[in-house]
Design an enzyme around this catalytic site. Structure first.
Site, PDB file in Angstrom:
ATOM      1  N   GLU A 441       0.841  -1.214   0.000  1.00  0.00           N
ATOM      2  CA  GLU A 441       0.000   0.000   0.000  1.00  0.00           C
ATOM      3  C   GLU A 441       0.870   1.255   0.000  1.00  0.00           C
ATOM      4  O   GLU A 441       0.521   2.255   0.629  1.00  0.00           O
ATOM      5  CB  GLU A 441      -0.944   0.032   1.204  1.00  0.00           C
ATOM      6  CG  GLU A 441      -2.342  -0.455   1.009  1.00  0.00           C
ATOM      7  CD  GLU A 441      -3.051   0.037  -0.232  1.00  0.00           C
ATOM      8  OE1 GLU A 441      -2.914   1.225  -0.589  1.00  0.00           O
ATOM      9  OE2 GLU A 441      -3.727  -0.787  -0.855  1.00  0.00           O
TER      10      GLU A 441
HETATM   11  C1  LIG Z   1       2.815  -9.886   1.059  1.00  0.00           C
HETATM   12  C2  LIG Z   1       2.557  -8.862   0.003  1.00  0.00           C
HETATM   13  C3  LIG Z   1       1.258  -8.584  -0.378  1.00  0.00           C
HETATM   14  C4  LIG Z   1       1.024  -7.669  -1.406  1.00  0.00           C
HETATM   15  N1  LIG Z   1      -0.268  -7.467  -1.844  1.00  0.00           N
HETATM   16  C5  LIG Z   1      -0.472  -6.766  -2.997  1.00  0.00           C
HETATM   17  C6  LIG Z   1      -1.767  -6.727  -3.626  1.00  0.00           C
HETATM   18  O1  LIG Z   1      -2.746  -7.273  -3.115  1.00  0.00           O
HETATM   19  N2  LIG Z   1      -1.887  -6.068  -4.801  1.00  0.00           N
HETATM   20  C7  LIG Z   1      -0.845  -5.451  -5.410  1.00  0.00           C
HETATM   21  O2  LIG Z   1      -1.011  -4.901  -6.482  1.00  0.00           O
HETATM   22  N3  LIG Z   1       0.385  -5.442  -4.822  1.00  0.00           N
HETATM   23  C8  LIG Z   1       0.605  -6.095  -3.647  1.00  0.00           C
HETATM   24  N4  LIG Z   1       1.851  -6.130  -3.074  1.00  0.00           N
HETATM   25  C9  LIG Z   1       2.923  -5.403  -3.696  1.00  0.00           C
HETATM   26  C10 LIG Z   1       3.349  -4.173  -2.905  1.00  0.00           C
HETATM   27  O3  LIG Z   1       2.347  -3.207  -2.915  1.00  0.00           O
HETATM   28  C11 LIG Z   1       4.682  -3.676  -3.486  1.00  0.00           C
HETATM   29  O4  LIG Z   1       5.656  -4.665  -3.207  1.00  0.00           O
HETATM   30  C12 LIG Z   1       5.084  -2.343  -2.923  1.00  0.00           C
HETATM   31  O5  LIG Z   1       4.218  -1.337  -3.382  1.00  0.00           O
HETATM   32  C13 LIG Z   1       6.529  -1.970  -3.285  1.00  0.00           C
HETATM   33  O6  LIG Z   1       6.769  -2.119  -4.633  1.00  0.00           O
HETATM   34  P1  LIG Z   1       8.046  -2.945  -5.151  1.00  0.00           P
HETATM   35  O7  LIG Z   1       8.046  -4.249  -4.460  1.00  0.00           O
HETATM   36  O8  LIG Z   1       8.018  -2.950  -6.623  1.00  0.00           O
HETATM   37  O9  LIG Z   1       9.276  -2.121  -4.636  1.00  0.00           O
HETATM   38  P2  LIG Z   1       9.986  -0.911  -5.414  1.00  0.00           P
HETATM   39  O10 LIG Z   1       8.953  -0.002  -5.932  1.00  0.00           O
HETATM   40  O11 LIG Z   1      10.966  -1.466  -6.357  1.00  0.00           O
HETATM   41  O12 LIG Z   1      10.751  -0.207  -4.216  1.00  0.00           O
HETATM   42  C14 LIG Z   1      12.002  -0.681  -3.694  1.00  0.00           C
HETATM   43  C15 LIG Z   1      12.517   0.333  -2.691  1.00  0.00           C
HETATM   44  O13 LIG Z   1      12.759   1.571  -3.361  1.00  0.00           O
HETATM   45  C16 LIG Z   1      12.070   2.625  -2.731  1.00  0.00           C
HETATM   46  N5  LIG Z   1      11.627   3.592  -3.738  1.00  0.00           N
HETATM   47  C17 LIG Z   1      11.070   3.350  -4.933  1.00  0.00           C
HETATM   48  N6  LIG Z   1      10.824   4.503  -5.570  1.00  0.00           N
HETATM   49  C18 LIG Z   1      11.238   5.496  -4.764  1.00  0.00           C
HETATM   50  C19 LIG Z   1      11.267   6.907  -4.862  1.00  0.00           C
HETATM   51  N7  LIG Z   1      10.789   7.551  -5.900  1.00  0.00           N
HETATM   52  N8  LIG Z   1      11.774   7.611  -3.824  1.00  0.00           N
HETATM   53  C20 LIG Z   1      12.231   6.975  -2.740  1.00  0.00           C
HETATM   54  N9  LIG Z   1      12.237   5.647  -2.594  1.00  0.00           N
HETATM   55  C21 LIG Z   1      11.749   4.913  -3.590  1.00  0.00           C
HETATM   56  C22 LIG Z   1      10.893   1.979  -2.020  1.00  0.00           C
HETATM   57  O14 LIG Z   1      10.460   2.766  -0.923  1.00  0.00           O
HETATM   58  C23 LIG Z   1      11.516   0.663  -1.580  1.00  0.00           C
HETATM   59  O15 LIG Z   1      12.196   0.849  -0.374  1.00  0.00           O
HETATM   60  C24 LIG Z   1       2.099  -7.005  -2.020  1.00  0.00           C
HETATM   61  C25 LIG Z   1       3.407  -7.265  -1.600  1.00  0.00           C
HETATM   62  C26 LIG Z   1       3.651  -8.202  -0.631  1.00  0.00           C
HETATM   63  C27 LIG Z   1       5.076  -8.509  -0.265  1.00  0.00           C
END
Ligand SMILES: Cc1cc2nc3c(=O)[nH]c(=O)nc-3n(C[C@H](O)[C@H](O)[C@H](O)COP(=O)(O)OP(=O)(O)OC[C@H]3O[C@@H](n4cnc5c(N)ncnc54)[C@H](O)[C@@H]3O)c2cc1C
Length: 599
Positions: A441
């Protein structure tokens, strides 16, 4: 394993004594049914259901997890039956639209149920939580036909929902998503792509699952301006509304993860699955934003739940466990040692958990009241003001509460000593389950950018002023109250400093955009502690007034004042570090060249 006991006295304190829910519900459009008796009865029944049915499945869910097979995903023992009871109790329809079978109660009341269910078994609570997100989206943006087809089934709980945003290469940066939506001759779309980490993506608790999917139309603009939103059901609805043939959407695998094992986190493959557009083309993200605030309050509850469950477990343990003597002399001279609750450091841990859990409850219920007003306020003016307050408070609630909720869960493990690290006591599960709250989220970093960038600086600080004005009025009203002095003086100081820090960051950000990213998380944490200071001062005021009027619950109110005192003396000073760090500039983060990060 701690036995969950719904904290009914504190729920009542926050709802009725702090936030005057009776008056609040009277002021809402169409909330006549939320009478004090009805509210009380619902909460009592909800507490019983959570304590007796949902809580016992928390450990089972952790041990068994969800199991994938080609025939579908099996949830842990007891989940399916408990979900059936949840439906039979009418819980899914509590706050939903009466035109589609809902009971039309205010959403803040649903938040109380979500708190109790999420605290005693977060994995279980996520299934209806996701359905709620899908329901809101269709309610807000669906056509009448879509509402007739899907809302009634989601609201009854017969079908559940998901939110399919994330892909393997993008979660925060949805502008780069690749899932395609090709128009068909009959007005539907063929959805092709793979979504990962989809909570409740596949399971055996309901006959159909309604996926809300973000995808791109052919020729759509690049980035976030080219994303559209679709309904993609697991089973295509028949004419009579029942679930029909399987759609071309399937669960490729279940993720093996750190916690929330009872919730199926799925890789979902869309292989030309039939979908229906919701809302206008290329406005998918805007449509999602309308309910995102509510969904984020949902995740903020995870922080509250982690703190509450940790506190309940550690309190029982700290009274039972005997170790060494109090420094000021034996408190349990007949025993082999004193209970660990006598030691100042154990008190520090317990009071941190208590201050976090009760402060979080106050913040979430306050935020939920704003959501009620946005939905049902009687005048456009009050709806607009509530919308601004909700926008400002939501990133704080989501990120600050999941961060400090996780800290409180960790303290729960610490109070148990070595036993905290052992699975049977439930404290390590609480830590593992709580960790995801800071990630999904919108990560803490993304929430912080939203708060400082979009909500505060882009409004020239107006959203912050909306809040600090309220704090200022409260401080003025209590300026001459001798008993409140210990709270009002530091609160007034922090309220002023909050504005000054914002100005400073705003000024430096005009010269260097990187300053916003460099300051954002400290700014968010500072804001969280400042909001808590306001809420704890208000809670202390309510408690002091009650005691002055005479009460049979002296111990309860006295504990409120003591906890407020602990908060001001021992947690609020953390703002000093955040204030200094947020002004430290971007240089110490960005000056080092990327190549210098060599391993
Ligand atoms: C158990 C679980 C349940 C989930 N449920 C759902 C679901 O129901 N539906 C769904 O769609 N998704 C779901 N997710 C996905 C989740 O919402 C994402 O994993 C999350 O939004 C982070 O995205 P990412 O994993 O691609 O990380 P990334 O976006 O790659 O981020 C990696 C790191 O970089 C940082 N970062 C990225 N961009 C920036 C920026 N511009 N400035 C500063 N820092 C930045 C982030 O804060 C993070 O620390 C789920 C994930 C898990 C693990």
């Amino acid at each position: 394993m701690p036995e969950y006991k719904a904290p009914l006295r504190d729920i009542k304190f926050v709802m009725t004594e702090l936030l005057n829910s009776e008056q609040h519900y009277t002021n809402l459009e169409g909330a006549e049914d939320a009478t004090p008796d009805m509210v009380d009865a619902i909460i009592q029944e909800g507490a019983k259901f959570c304590e007796q049915v949902v809580s016992p499945l928390n450990r089972v869910g952790d041990i068994e997890g969800c199991v994938w097979s080609e025939d579908g995903v099996k949830t842990p023992t007891g989940f399916k039956e408990a979900y059936q009871q949840y439906i039979e109790g009418g819980w899914p329809s509590m706050t939903a639209d009466t035109n589609y079978g809902g009971q039309g109660l205010p959403s803040s009341l649903g938040i109380v149920m979500s708190e109790m269910m999420g605290t005693c078994n977060w994995s279980f609570g996520m299934y209806p939580g996701l359905s709620h997100g899908a329901t809101n989206t269709i309610e807000e943006h669906g056509t009448e036909e879509q509402k007739q087809t899907y809302l009634t089934k989601l609201i009854s709980g017969e079908w559940t929902g998901t939110m399919c945003l994330t892909e393997s290469h993008c979660g925060s940066d949805l502008g780069t998503l690749r899932t395609k939506a090709e128009p068909n001759a009959d007005g539907t779309y063929s959805i092709t792509g793979t979504k990962i980490f989809i909570s409740a993506g596949e399971h055996d608790m309901a006959e159909n699952i309604v996926h809300i999917v973000l995808a791109r139309l052919p020729g759509a603009p690049e980035g976030t301006k080219g994303i559209s939103l679709f309904i993609v059901p697991k089973c295509l609805p028949n004419e009579d509304g029942s679930a029909g043939d399987r759609n071309a959407v399937s669960c490729g695998s279940i993720e093996h993860k750190m916690g929330i094992h009872g919730n199926a986190t799925c890789v979902m493959n869309f292989d030309g699955a039939k979908g229906w557009l919701i809302g206008p083309e290329n406005k998918g993200l805007n449509c999602m934003f309308t309910f995102m605030n509510v969904a984020r309050i949902g995740t903020a509850i995870q922080g509250l739940g982690a703190a509450e469950l940790g506190f309940q477990g550690s309190l029982t343990y700290a009274k039972d466990r005997l170790a060494m003597r109090s420094l000021s002399g034996a408190k349990n001279p007949d025993g082999i040692a004193d209970p660990i609750i006598v030691h100042p450091d154990v008190r520090r841990m317990l009071l941190t958990q208590k201050a976090v859990a009760e402060g979080a409850r106050a913040l979430i219920y306050l935020t939920a009241q704003q959501a009620d007003i946005v939905q049902r306020g009687k005048t456009a003016e009050e709806r607009k003001a509530a919308d601004e307050a909700l926008g400002f408070l939501t990133p704080i609630a989501k990120a600050f509460l999941t961060e400090i909720g996780y800290e409180a869960a960790n303290l729960g493990m610490q109070v148990y000593g070595g036993h905290g690290f052992i699975a049977e006591w439930g404290m390590e599960q609480n830590v593992r389950d709580a960790r995801i709250g800071m990630i999904y989220e919108g990560t803490t970093g993304i929430q912080a950018l939203d708060l400082l960038g979009r909500k505060v600086l882009m409004t020239q600080g107006e959203s912050l002023k909306g809040f600090t004005k309220q704090v200022h009025v409260f401080c003025k009203e209590n300026a001459d109250n001798e008993q409140m002095k210990e709270f009002i003086e530091p609160l007034a100081a922090i309220n002023k400093e909050w504005g000054d820090l914002t100005m400073k960051i705003g000024m430096t950000a005009m010269k260097d955009r990187e300053e916003v990213g460099a300051a954002a998380v400290d700014y968010l944490m500072y804001s969280g502690y400042a909001v808590f200071a306001y809420l704890w001062a208000r809670m202390a005021k309510v408690a002091l007034d009650k005691m002055a009027d005479g009460t049979s619950e002296e111990m309860f109110y006295n504990a409120k004042v003591q906890t407020a005192r602990f908060y001001f003396k021992r947690l609020l000073p953390r703002t000093k570090t955040h204030a200094e760090t947020m002004l430290a500039g971007s240089g110490s983060l960005l000056d080092m060249p990327e190549e210098a990060f060599a391993l």
